[in-house]
Design an enzyme around this catalytic site. Structure first.
Site, PDB file in Angstrom:
ATOM      1  N   GLY A  35       0.827  -1.198   0.000  1.00 53.79           N
ATOM      2  CA  GLY A  35       0.000   0.000   0.000  1.00 53.79           C
ATOM      3  C   GLY A  35       0.859   1.244   0.000  1.00 53.79           C
ATOM      4  O   GLY A  35       2.089   1.169   0.015  1.00 53.79           O
ATOM      5  N   ILE A  36       0.176   2.353  -0.053  1.00 51.04           N
ATOM      6  CA  ILE A  36       0.883   3.620  -0.015  1.00 51.04           C
ATOM      7  C   ILE A  36       0.454   4.310   1.278  1.00 51.04           C
ATOM      8  O   ILE A  36      -0.735   4.487   1.524  1.00 51.04           O
ATOM      9  CB  ILE A  36       0.502   4.504  -1.231  1.00 51.04           C
ATOM     10  N   PHE A  56       3.660   8.670   4.241  1.00 49.83           N
ATOM     11  CA  PHE A  56       5.017   9.148   3.986  1.00 49.83           C
ATOM     12  C   PHE A  56       5.750   8.345   2.912  1.00 49.83           C
ATOM     13  O   PHE A  56       6.889   8.622   2.601  1.00 49.83           O
ATOM     14  CB  PHE A  56       5.838   9.073   5.279  1.00 49.83           C
ATOM     15  N   GLY A  57       5.127   7.316   2.382  1.00 48.10           N
ATOM     16  CA  GLY A  57       5.800   6.502   1.375  1.00 48.10           C
ATOM     17  C   GLY A  57       5.141   5.141   1.322  1.00 48.10           C
ATOM     18  O   GLY A  57       4.073   4.936   1.899  1.00 48.10           O
ATOM     19  N   GLU A  58       5.838   4.207   0.635  1.00 44.55           N
ATOM     20  CA  GLU A  58       5.206   2.899   0.464  1.00 44.55           C
ATOM     21  C   GLU A  58       5.151   2.111   1.783  1.00 44.55           C
ATOM     22  O   GLU A  58       5.976   2.312   2.667  1.00 44.55           O
ATOM     23  CB  GLU A  58       6.021   2.026  -0.497  1.00 44.55           C
ATOM     24  N   VAL A  59       4.182   1.195   1.838  1.00 47.20           N
ATOM     25  CA  VAL A  59       4.136   0.223   2.930  1.00 47.20           C
ATOM     26  C   VAL A  59       4.366  -1.128   2.263  1.00 47.20           C
ATOM     27  O   VAL A  59       3.703  -1.458   1.278  1.00 47.20           O
ATOM     28  CB  VAL A  59       2.767   0.217   3.639  1.00 47.20           C
ATOM     29  N   ASP A  68      -7.545   9.701  16.265  1.00 42.54           N
ATOM     30  CA  ASP A  68      -7.933   9.284  14.916  1.00 42.54           C
ATOM     31  C   ASP A  68      -8.387   7.836  14.927  1.00 42.54           C
ATOM     32  O   ASP A  68      -7.991   7.041  14.074  1.00 42.54           O
ATOM     33  CB  ASP A  68      -6.759   9.492  13.959  1.00 42.54           C
TER      34      ASP A  68
HETATM   35  O1  ACK Z   1      -5.965  -1.842   3.987  1.00 41.38           O
HETATM   36  P1  ACK Z   1      -4.563  -2.278   3.818  1.00 41.38           P
HETATM   37  O2  ACK Z   1      -4.270  -3.529   3.130  1.00 41.38           O
HETATM   38  O3  ACK Z   1      -3.804  -2.234   5.230  1.00 41.38           O
HETATM   39  O4  ACK Z   1      -3.733  -1.061   3.158  1.00 41.38           O
HETATM   40  C1  ACK Z   1      -3.099  -0.271   4.099  1.00 41.38           C
HETATM   41  C2  ACK Z   1      -1.702   0.078   3.614  1.00 41.38           C
HETATM   42  O5  ACK Z   1      -0.790  -0.739   4.308  1.00 41.38           O
HETATM   43  C3  ACK Z   1      -1.336   1.542   3.825  1.00 41.38           C
HETATM   44  O6  ACK Z   1      -1.379   1.847   5.201  1.00 41.38           O
HETATM   45  C4  ACK Z   1      -1.493  -1.672   5.090  1.00 41.38           C
HETATM   46  N1  ACK Z   1      -0.780  -1.850   6.359  1.00 41.38           N
HETATM   47  C5  ACK Z   1      -0.292  -0.897   7.167  1.00 41.38           C
HETATM   48  N2  ACK Z   1       0.301  -1.462   8.246  1.00 41.38           N
HETATM   49  C6  ACK Z   1       0.177  -2.804   8.100  1.00 41.38           C
HETATM   50  C7  ACK Z   1       0.572  -3.941   8.894  1.00 41.38           C
HETATM   51  N3  ACK Z   1       1.211  -3.786  10.059  1.00 41.38           N
HETATM   52  N4  ACK Z   1       0.283  -5.160   8.433  1.00 41.38           N
HETATM   53  C8  ACK Z   1      -0.386  -5.296   7.254  1.00 41.38           C
HETATM   54  N5  ACK Z   1      -0.787  -4.275   6.474  1.00 41.38           N
HETATM   55  C9  ACK Z   1      -0.502  -3.048   6.894  1.00 41.38           C
HETATM   56  C10 ACK Z   1      -2.876  -1.154   5.317  1.00 41.38           C
END
Ligand code: ACK
Length: 960
Positions: free
Chosen positions: A589-590, A593-596, A707
């Site tokens: 995901g995005i 602050f940048g990619e996840v 939030d």
């Molecule tokens: O809804 P999602 O799949 O879950 O898409 C968002 C995206 O990254 C951007 O925030 C996913 N995400 C964030 N932190 C985690 C985490 N700890 N484990 C799995 N997915 C995550 C979030």
């Protein structure tokens, strides 16, 4: 009709043009319908006097216009999403004298996918609409004789994946338009070399959010370090390079390629970036040398890296001196005359017993002095000292490399007694026994026992002598702590005293806590009516006893921004992780602050775990870095099964990263939308319970989240929900959901920071009063989101309307099939007066009560019968009767910790849910995998147990 200005066009490198009407030689001859009186092809001159083709129509006086213009077939050439850039002029209806209401100022753009490049006729209804296009406010002014026209540029994009090509169509519905040019293109990520891997020209994906994963191939003379991968983003930019290649040995990286080292140079280690000159006494004769060979008579040892000079063996050490001190010998010598080009190493070859001690060590000495101790008394020894360097082995210059000395040790005192044990203890005495010293160094004549009261130190001690290896010490004071030491004597004198053995004459120590608890438990099992009273007394005593060693439960959260140096806060609360332990696998995901990304983390000595990796984009300001890392400083202070766990941070290299546990099911809102209607009410309440438990923990630590929303809750594979998103900055670049706003007018002005209006309490919106009670309000909204499977709160009402409706006393209605009591709990969370809202402790109690008694609480999904008061105290014996902590531990295969947990006061299933890693470590559950197992499974097991109870209810009682 029109003239215009055009400029010579250069296309951006990541756009591939499929059609540009300006470059088409001759007429376009597109199909127009009607053929007469509708669109008309008109040639005009651009400012360079080059003819270009335009289409024009201007039937503004006649009603019911539908003039179609269709392009020729356009092959999509592998593109999945195409962009249509239309430059057009459009007359303002007001500027046309005498027009009626029939005049329009828009036209429609359509497309039709087809494999047939010569469709004769396409039914208008077969075209799919891309958009209605209107003149934009941004335009270029065009001089036309005495008039100024506005040249508009509009770009639309659409997914084309089903056929080999497509047709575009323009429908005029009564406007005065000239299509000056039409360009159709698609976006590509252009061929590039990154980390020595070549990534081919790649078409972007079909959707605006798609990322196309591309595998790179290593450039010539390089090999894979880690599988090179990158993602081609929808805008034609390459994202997140992962892995890469390294030049083969003998080659170095230059301008993205691998070039051979020239003659006289080499590159022998992959960690060296560039070729380097051959080290002294070595040479290379060909280009591309990995190693430079030694010149004749010079050598490298097996452990020598190819980067060091070639060397020769040393000559013998000189001027050996020895000094005997009882059973120790000190040897000293000076360095050999010739060292052969290396630092001297020395070795002592002694077939000694293992007990002999060499200080600093026996071999590999750097200094020219060694002390040998613990030798036998009265014994003759020979010491040989050999000078060696790394090339001595096999290249020895023969004799003359060593020097020897022979000497005899003196008599010596015995070594200390080491193993003393206490036997019988009385109020006034103790019996002691011990072993003979390891090295008696002669016949032991007697032992001496010295003892004294611990409090008195050695100021007044008593001595007792004995020839045997035991002693009965008497005449001690009762209930007093004593220290005992023993030493041996031979003809050479006394040895040293042993270390002190501490012992108390108090032979009635307090009963062990575990014993007290288990005897209480035994009592419990045999006595009837007094059971509960005794249990609570036992638990009370136990928890009082433990208080001082348990971790402090009421830890208070520390705001990282109170630190002068934010980096200090990060390193106080977050562990720095070496980037090489992290293996990034894919982008998930995005973030703000940048990619996840997701990936794996293997810390030294720990098992590999899945993690989520948030990275800070490449170009960041100092402020952004601080804001980004503040989330880690906050998260790192928490330890709770319903709060996302921080694994650590990477701050010492780029990209800066935050590593957290991986939550397989992503965010709760998307997860629920994906599984609409799939869960039982009990499962949904279980999720809410987890969130409430996490929030209770946060509010106990005086942390206000600000939030709380389903999008900020993450769900793992066991359906455990965890609160996340502790970022302080709410400045979102892109906010498609319009969740946050700063533009709140009227009394709800909100200076500094964006507010998620739909989730925020009125007082927080109005004057930024953020408290645990404002989090409670948000929690009510999360409850509503969960019970409605991710529906958007207040649907498509505008933020302004939401604020107004709340102010007028309007509240969200119960979602479909939502039990009355849950909606009542939501309404309690949405009390205007914040002090009337329940605390998270009360919410948690209420939910536990609902889960425990689903038959009476969760079955009603409507009606107007009174609902139980939320604020009424809950708990009591009924819970104990439902199920026990012991059953729960057995169910998850952790029954062996039953006593440990019971002793520490974790007696109810409820209390197990509050366990943290830290709690477990402090009470002796130290195996990380067991800790994880307990945390991950307890919630699930309890929930499925509740569910079973619910399933056993008569059909009519089961919530739909
Ligand atoms: O809804 P999602 O799949 O879950 O898409 C968002 C995206 O990254 C951007 O925030 C996913 N995400 C964030 N932190 C985690 C985490 N700890 N484990 C799995 N997915 C995550 C979030």
């Amino acid at each position: 009709m029109f003239t215009l200005i055009s400029t010579a066009r250069v296309y951006p490198p990541n756009e591939e043009t499929l059609l540009d009407t300006r470059t088409v030689p001759g007429e376009l001859k597109w199909a127009a319908s009607p053929t007469e009186g509708g669109w008309e092809e008109v040639s005009i001159m651009d400012e360079k006097n080059v003819p270009i083709r335009t289409y024009q129509v201007c039937n503004v006086m006649e009603p019911s216009q539908s003039n179609w213009l269709r392009t020729d077939w356009i092959p999509r050439s592998g593109a999945q999403r195409i962009y249509v850039e239309i430059k057009f002029t459009l007359r303002d209806c007001n500027s046309l004298p005498g027009v009626t209401g029939t005049c329009k100022e828009t036209f429609n753009l359509y497309y039709y996918e087809s494999n047939n490049d010569r469709e004769h006729y396409i039914r208008e209804s077969n075209f799919l609409k891309i958009d209605t296009v209107a003149a934009d406010e941004s335009f270029t002014q065009v001089d036309i004789g005495d008039r100024i026209m506005k040249l508009n540029t509009e770009v639309r994009d659409v997914k084309v994946t089903t056929r080999k090509g497509f047709y575009l169509a323009f429908q005029d519905v009564g406007a005065c338009i000239a299509l000056v040019s039409v360009r159709v293109f698609y976006k590509t990520c252009p061929l590039t070399v990154r980390n020595l891997a070549t990534f081919p020209d790649t078409n972007t994906g079909a959707d605006t959010s798609s990322l196309v994963e591309v595998r790179g191939s290593c450039v010539n003379q390089s090999e894979e370090r880690e599988e090179p991968k990158m993602y081609c983003g929808a805008d034609g930019e390459w994202l997140v390079p992962i892995g890469g290649c390294v030049c083969n040995l003998g080659y170095e990286e230059k301008s993205g390629a691998c070039q051979a080292c020239t003659v006289g140079f080499n590159r022998a280690v992959s960690t060296d970036r560039a070729c380097s000159k051959c080290p002294p006494h070595s040479h290379s004769e060909k280009e591309g040398a990995a190693v430079c060979d030694c010149n004749p008579g010079y050598y490298r040892s097996e452990s020598d890296p190819a980067s060091v000079p070639c060397t020769q063996p040393p000559s013998a050490p000189q001027q050996l001196i020895s000094e005997v001190n009882e059973t120790s010998v000190v040897l000293e010598w000076s360095a050999p005359l010739r060292l052969g080009g290396r630092k001297a190493g020395s070795i002592l070859c002694l077939p000694c017993s293992q007990d002999v001690l060499f200080s600093p060590q026996q071999s590999g000495l750097r200094a020219t002095r060694v002390c040998v101790s613990e030798l036998q008394a009265h014994t003759r020894y020979t010491f040989t000292i050999l000078a060696r360097n790394g090339v001595s082995q096999g290249h020895s210059a023969g004799a003359g490399q060593s020097v020897s000395v022979t000497l005899t040790t003196n008599q010596a005192a015995p070594s200390p007694v080491t193993s003393i044990q206490a036997g019988d203890v009385t109020r006034h005495g103790v019996s002691l026994a011990w072993q003979q010293p390891d090295r008696p160094n002669g016949v032991i004549l007697e032992y001496e026992v010295k003892y004294y009261e611990k409090d008195q130190k050695e100021s007044s001690y008593r001595i007792m002598k004995t020839a045997s290896r035991s002693a009965d010490i008497t005449g001690l004071s009762p209930l007093t702590v004593y220290l005992f030491q023993v030493r041996a004597r031979t003809a050479a004198g006394y040895g040293e005293f042993s270390g002190p053995l501490e012992f108390s004459t108090n032979s009635d120590p307090l009963p062990l806590i575990g014993d007290a608890a288990s005897s209480t438990l035994l009592l419990l099992s045999i006595s009837g009516g007094v059971i509960l009273l005794l249990t609570s007394t036992a638990v009370f005593i136990i928890s009082r006893r433990y208080k001082h060693i348990w971790p402090q439960k009421n830890k208070i959260y520390v705001d990282p921004f109170t630190y002068e140096d934010p980096d200090q806060a990060v390193h106080e609360f977050a562990k720095e992780i070496d980037a090489s332990y992290i293996h990034i696998e894919k982008v998930i995901g995005i973030g703000e602050f940048g990619e996840v990304c997701s990936g794996r983390l293997r810390l030294q000595g720990k098992r590999e775990i899945y993690v989520a990796i948030k990275s800070l984009k490449a170009a960041y300001s100092n402020k952004q870095r601080q804001d980004f890392l503040s989330e880690a400083s906050i998260m790192g202070q928490f330890d709770h099964p319903n709060i996302i766990r921080l694994e650590g941070v990477v701050t010492r290299c780029k990209p800066v990263m935050i590593i957290t546990e991986y939550m397989e099911n992503g965010s709760l809102d998307a997860f629920l939308r994906k599984h609409d209607g799939h869960f039982t009410v009990i499962q949904l309440v279980g999720m809410l319970r987890g969130i409430a438990s996490g929030m209770k923990y946060l509010s106990d630590m005086s942390y206000v989240h600000r939030d709380l929303a389903a999008r900020n809750i993450l769900v793992n594979s066991n359906l455990v929900c965890k609160v996340s998103d502790f970022g302080l900055s709410r400045v979102l670049q892109e906010d498609p959901e319009n969740a946050y706003t700063t533009r709140v007018t009227g009394t709800y002005h909100s200076p500094g920071g964006k507010i998620p209006i739909r989730w925020t309490s009125p007082e927080a919106i109005a004057y930024r009063k953020f408290t645990p009670s404002s989090d409670t309000w948000s929690y009510g909204v999360v409850m509503w989101e969960v019970m409605s499977y991710g529906e958007r709160p207040y649907w498509d009402m505008s933020n302004q309307d939401v604020i107004k409706a709340i102010d007028e006393g309007y509240r969200l209605p119960p979602p479909m099939d939502c039990p009355v009591c849950l909606h009542q709990l939501m309404l309690d969370c949405w009390q205007t007066e914040r002090t009337h809202r329940p605390s998270f402790t009360q919410i948690l109690n209420m939910l536990d009560k609902l889960i425990r008694n689903p038959t009476t609480t969760l079955r009603r999904t409507g009606g107007d019968r009174p609902v139980p008061s939320l604020l009424e105290p809950v708990g009591g014996p009924e819970f104990v009767s439902v199920w026990s902590a012991e059953d729960c531990l057995q169910a998850i295969g952790m029954g062996m910790y039953r006593d440990t947990l019971t002793t520490a006061g974790y007696t109810s299933p409820d209390s197990l849910l509050t366990l943290t890693h830290q709690d477990m470590t402090s009470i002796g559950i130290i195996t990380p995998s067991h800790q994880d197992q307990i945390l991950a499974s307890v919630q699930q097991v309890l929930l499925s147990h509740m569910q079973q109870i619910q399933e056993q209810m008569p059909d009519s009682m089961v919530p739909v």
